[in-house]
Write a protein that holds these residues in place. Structure first.
Motif, PDB file in Angstrom:
ATOM      1  N   ILE A 227       0.867  -1.224  -0.187  1.00 30.05           N
ATOM      2  CA  ILE A 227      -0.061   0.025   0.023  1.00 30.05           C
ATOM      3  C   ILE A 227       1.057   1.361   0.268  1.00 30.05           C
ATOM      4  O   ILE A 227       1.646   1.368   1.066  1.00 30.05           O
ATOM      5  CB  ILE A 227      -0.894  -0.154   1.219  1.00 30.05           C
ATOM      6  N   GLY A 228       0.942   1.871  -1.215  1.00 29.96           N
ATOM      7  CA  GLY A 228       1.961   2.668  -1.230  1.00 29.96           C
ATOM      8  C   GLY A 228       1.831   4.329  -0.573  1.00 29.96           C
ATOM      9  O   GLY A 228       1.097   4.598   0.193  1.00 29.96           O
ATOM     10  N   LEU A 229       2.610   4.928  -0.852  1.00 29.07           N
ATOM     11  CA  LEU A 229       2.930   6.441   0.007  1.00 29.07           C
ATOM     12  C   LEU A 229       1.553   7.339  -0.412  1.00 29.07           C
ATOM     13  O   LEU A 229       1.275   7.209  -1.625  1.00 29.07           O
ATOM     14  CB  LEU A 229       4.178   6.969  -0.680  1.00 29.07           C
ATOM     15  N   GLN A 230       0.987   7.481   0.565  1.00 32.27           N
ATOM     16  CA  GLN A 230       0.077   8.499   0.628  1.00 32.27           C
ATOM     17  C   GLN A 230      -1.142   8.063  -0.245  1.00 32.27           C
ATOM     18  O   GLN A 230      -1.918   8.618  -0.846  1.00 32.27           O
ATOM     19  CB  GLN A 230       0.497   9.873   0.360  1.00 32.27           C
ATOM     20  N   MET A 231      -1.230   6.620  -0.248  1.00 37.45           N
ATOM     21  CA  MET A 231      -2.186   6.018  -1.229  1.00 37.45           C
ATOM     22  C   MET A 231      -3.813   6.686  -0.918  1.00 37.45           C
ATOM     23  O   MET A 231      -4.530   6.832  -1.924  1.00 37.45           O
ATOM     24  CB  MET A 231      -2.376   4.583  -0.834  1.00 37.45           C
ATOM     25  N   PHE A 232      -4.046   6.542   0.439  1.00 36.52           N
ATOM     26  CA  PHE A 232      -5.364   7.011   0.652  1.00 36.52           C
ATOM     27  C   PHE A 232      -5.542   8.345   1.483  1.00 36.52           C
ATOM     28  O   PHE A 232      -6.436   8.599   2.386  1.00 36.52           O
ATOM     29  CB  PHE A 232      -6.077   5.997   1.463  1.00 36.52           C
ATOM     30  N   THR A 233      -4.519   9.130   1.436  1.00 36.50           N
ATOM     31  CA  THR A 233      -4.474  10.493   2.116  1.00 36.50           C
ATOM     32  C   THR A 233      -5.735  11.056   1.776  1.00 36.50           C
ATOM     33  O   THR A 233      -5.802  11.456   0.615  1.00 36.50           O
ATOM     34  CB  THR A 233      -2.910  11.241   1.959  1.00 36.50           C
TER      35      THR A 233
END
Length: 168
Positions: free
Chosen positions: A136-142
């Motif tokens: 689950i990548g960097l800031q995926m759901f920010t």
């Protein structure tokens, strides 16, 4: 940039003879409301449908392997997205700022996604990540402030920095 900024385009059917939707092809077609992408297309290029502000739903057929960066960014009325098995990679910011998107299911064929893919999807309530996804990548759901339900599969080995920042 075939139809970039076309103000009169309201509906679209892309036939199976087309294999690639190029970079920025329909960027800013603000009146585009409905679209059918037929089986056969293999890649949706970067910013292909960016800022198609009235687009409400999209089904990505099983032949599409890659959704390019910012492909649907700022499609603010996009509520329904169906991603089919066969999709392998969703690039950076592909659905960022789709502020009406309510739910998303990432098929098991997707192992890799870019960063900030769903950032600022403020009405996103439910996410289903299927077995196969590893990170689950960097800031995926920010800034997905409405996120209430998420299924994280056992295949996920890494959750990167700020993946869920400002979700609550």
């Amino acid at each position: 940039e075939t139809f970039r900024g076309c103000q009169s385009l309201r509906s679209l059917k892309i036939p199976s003879t087309v294999k690639f939707i190029g970079e920025g092809s329909f960027w800013g077609c603000i009146r585009l409301m409905s679209m059918e992408i037929c089986e056969g297309i293999e890649e949706i290029g970067e910013s292909a449908f960016r800022e198609c502000e009235h687009l409400q739903s999209i089904k990505i057929p099983s032949t599409v392997r890659v959704i390019g960066g910012c492909a649907f960014r700022l499609c603010r009325q996009l509520v329904d997205v169906e991603l089919c098995e066969g999709l392998e990679f969703i690039e950076d910011s592909a659905f960022s700022s789709c502020s009406s998107l309510r739910r998303i299911r990432i098929p098991s064929s997707v192992e890799v996604m870019g960063v900030v893919v769903f950032v600022h999807c403020t009405k996103l309530v439910e996410v289903e990540l299927c077995e196969g996804l590893e990170t689950i990548g960097l800031q995926m759901f920010t800034c997905c402030r409405s996120l209430h339900r998420m299924k994280i599969p056992s295949s996920v080995k890494k959750i990167e920095s700020s993946a869920f920042q400002h979700c609550f």
